[in-house]
Design an enzyme around this catalytic site. Structure first.
Site, PDB file in Angstrom:
ATOM      1  N   CYS A   1       1.899  -0.915  15.321  1.00  0.00           N
ATOM      2  CA  CYS A   1       1.908  -0.701  14.089  1.00  0.00           C
ATOM      3  C   CYS A   1       1.293  -2.090  13.458  1.00  0.00           C
ATOM      4  O   CYS A   1       1.535  -3.287  13.516  1.00  0.00           O
ATOM      5  CB  CYS A   1       3.198  -0.601  13.520  1.00  0.00           C
TER       6      CYS A   1
ATOM      7  N   ASN B   1      -3.417   5.621  16.169  1.00  0.00           N
ATOM      8  CA  ASN B   1      -4.427   5.412  15.242  1.00  0.00           C
ATOM      9  C   ASN B   1      -4.693   3.974  15.428  1.00  0.00           C
ATOM     10  O   ASN B   1      -3.752   3.164  15.294  1.00  0.00           O
ATOM     11  CB  ASN B   1      -3.923   5.636  13.625  1.00  0.00           C
TER      12      ASN B   1
ATOM     13  N   CYS C   1      -0.860   6.856   9.917  1.00  0.00           N
ATOM     14  CA  CYS C   1       0.411   6.179  10.548  1.00  0.00           C
ATOM     15  C   CYS C   1       0.173   5.010  11.251  1.00  0.00           C
ATOM     16  O   CYS C   1      -0.660   5.068  12.176  1.00  0.00           O
ATOM     17  CB  CYS C   1       1.105   7.486  11.370  1.00  0.00           C
TER      18      CYS C   1
ATOM     19  N   CYS D   1       6.771  -3.771  15.791  1.00  0.00           N
ATOM     20  CA  CYS D   1       6.112  -2.580  16.805  1.00  0.00           C
ATOM     21  C   CYS D   1       4.902  -2.835  17.161  1.00  0.00           C
ATOM     22  O   CYS D   1       4.070  -2.944  16.285  1.00  0.00           O
ATOM     23  CB  CYS D   1       6.436  -1.158  16.035  1.00  0.00           C
TER      24      CYS D   1
ATOM     25  N   GLU E   1       0.969  -1.139   0.077  1.00  0.00           N
ATOM     26  CA  GLU E   1      -0.050  -0.011   0.205  1.00  0.00           C
ATOM     27  C   GLU E   1       0.768   1.223  -0.144  1.00  0.00           C
ATOM     28  O   GLU E   1       2.086   1.455   0.596  1.00  0.00           O
ATOM     29  CB  GLU E   1      -0.987   0.130   1.328  1.00  0.00           C
TER      30      GLU E   1
ATOM     31  N   SER F   1      11.560   7.245  14.647  1.00  0.00           N
ATOM     32  CA  SER F   1      10.408   6.870  15.488  1.00  0.00           C
ATOM     33  C   SER F   1      11.164   6.670  16.789  1.00  0.00           C
ATOM     34  O   SER F   1      11.551   5.529  16.844  1.00  0.00           O
ATOM     35  CB  SER F   1       9.699   5.775  15.039  1.00  0.00           C
ATOM     36  N   LEU F   2      10.810   7.163  17.681  1.00  0.00           N
ATOM     37  CA  LEU F   2      11.371   7.165  19.226  1.00  0.00           C
ATOM     38  C   LEU F   2      10.444   6.585  20.012  1.00  0.00           C
ATOM     39  O   LEU F   2      10.492   5.750  20.644  1.00  0.00           O
ATOM     40  CB  LEU F   2      11.931   8.250  19.662  1.00  0.00           C
TER      41      LEU F   2
ATOM     42  N   CYS G   1       6.753  -6.253   7.311  1.00  0.00           N
ATOM     43  CA  CYS G   1       7.661  -5.699   8.023  1.00  0.00           C
ATOM     44  C   CYS G   1       8.204  -6.597   9.253  1.00  0.00           C
ATOM     45  O   CYS G   1       7.488  -7.243   9.685  1.00  0.00           O
ATOM     46  CB  CYS G   1       7.280  -4.313   8.879  1.00  0.00           C
TER      47      CYS G   1
END
Length: 366
Positions: A134, A310, A353, A131, A107, A233-234, A127
């Site tokens: 995500c 999100n 995100c 995480c 996507e 990305s922390l 991926c």
């Protein structure tokens, strides 16, 4: 009795779009053709977007025949385009689902703003980083995308932009996958999209590579001479919290090690790093969290980008109240940091995100 050796299956022909430029150059010279033919073919592929070898009319017939014998030329299939227009939006955010030549699904997202049209690109199918906030991480890693497949996303999104009389102005590698686990192909794609020889000719300063913090590759970028921007990305300046949120990245590259690489990057490039911080209710949103974040970010030049959570299907974190987010931002600004709150686009079609996950995960595409 006669024994025969079983025939091994022939390897499938390579899709010409998937070759890096040096691989294309080597293939063309192996054909006995002059090196400039590689540049011509590359321009046919990525500037003119030729869909067949026959369409490459400036090439000799013999070369087109050789290419057809050795390679295929397959473009991604647009499976679906979804639109989302949140309250007050000027133009819809649009998400494209692409089917690649081997059936893999990815996507990419077109994000409009008043002065910009941003393409959010994927670097991997799936991926491996897992995480917890995500959706893409639930897919696991299928494979890296080729430089050509990365470019194809930009081409498809620019086609949508052209329908509105616009063109892509910015690119962010914030889609599916970890770009710095596919650095070679990401850099090859950036070289193409920023080249003056091609239609878009984007400034590298308009391109952002977003990473969970792959330290060796950040160090590589600091030496590369690239003018792209870096976002990290922390999500927490507490090692134990970061390990809960980003178990693989945090364990492999602990916060002190990551800090050293960001400090070196900032010094080498002279560029401010964008620190991305997703605010999660009761997890990383306290005054102490803000204090630790400010202390961590003092070691390198940066700006801080606060983003909302999100929702995804597998795990339900809580969103932070607006007042809490404002207090968090105010504290950081009082510490002399430049802090922005990123507006989320595309949540209604799972394009925001952390929400990208191919429809194969939600329903079967036939």
């Amino acid at each position: 009795m006669t024994h025969t050796t079983p025939l091994l299956p022939l390897a499938p022909p390579i899709n010409l779009v998937d070759l890096r430029y040096n691989e294309l150059h080597n293939a063309i010279t192996a054909f006995g053709e002059p090196p400039f033919r590689a540049k011509q073919i590359h321009e046919w592929l990525f500037s003119h977007h030729a869909n067949s070898f026959a369409a490459m009319s400036s090439l000799p017939l013999r070369l087109r025949e050789k290419l057809a014998e050795r390679f295929t030329l397959q473009r991604p299939e647009v499976v679906e385009v979804q639109e989302s227009c949140e309250s007050g939006c000027l133009r819809p955010t649009r998400k494209i689902l692409l089917k690649l030549s081997d059936g893999a699904l990815i996507e990419c997202v077109l994000i409009p703003a008043e002065e910009r049209m941003t393409a959010c690109l994927s670097s991997q199918a799936g991926c491996p980083m897992q995480c917890t906030f995500c959706a893409t991480g639930t897919m696991g890693l299928q494979r890296n995308l080729s430089a050509g497949e990365i470019w194809e996303q930009l081409y498809a999104l620019n086609g949508l932009a052209l329908q509105e009389g616009k063109t892509i102005t910015n690119v962010v590698f914030m889609g599916m996958g970890e770009p710095l686990l596919n650095t070679d192909n990401v850099l090859e794609a950036i070289a193409t999209m920023s080249s003056r020889n091609y239609n878009l000719s984007l400034s590298q300063r308009k391109i952002t590579i977003s990473t969970v913090g792959i330290v060796p590759e950040i160090e590589r970028l600091s030496r590369s001479g690239l003018k792209t921007k870096l976002a990290v990305s922390l999500h927490s300046a507490r090692q134990e919290v970061r390990q809960q949120l980003m178990p693989i990245a945090a364990e492999r590259y602990p916060l002190p090690l990551l800090s050293k690489s960001l400090e070196a990057y900032s010094k080498a490039t002279g560029e401010a790093i964008t620190i991305v911080y997703m605010m999660l209710n009761g997890v990383n949103d306290s005054k102490e969290d803000a204090h630790l974040l400010a202390r961590y970010c003092r070691h390198f030049s940066c700006k801080i980008n606060l983003i909302d959570y999100n929702p995804i299907l597998t795990i339900r974190f809580g969103s932070v109240q607006e007042s809490q987010k404002n207090e968090f931002q105010a504290y950081l600004m009082a510490q002399k940091f430049h802090v922005t709150v990123r507006k989320s686009y595309g949540a209604s079609v799972n394009a925001a995100c952390g929400q990208l996950v191919t429809q194969q995960q939600r329903r079967t595409i036939k």
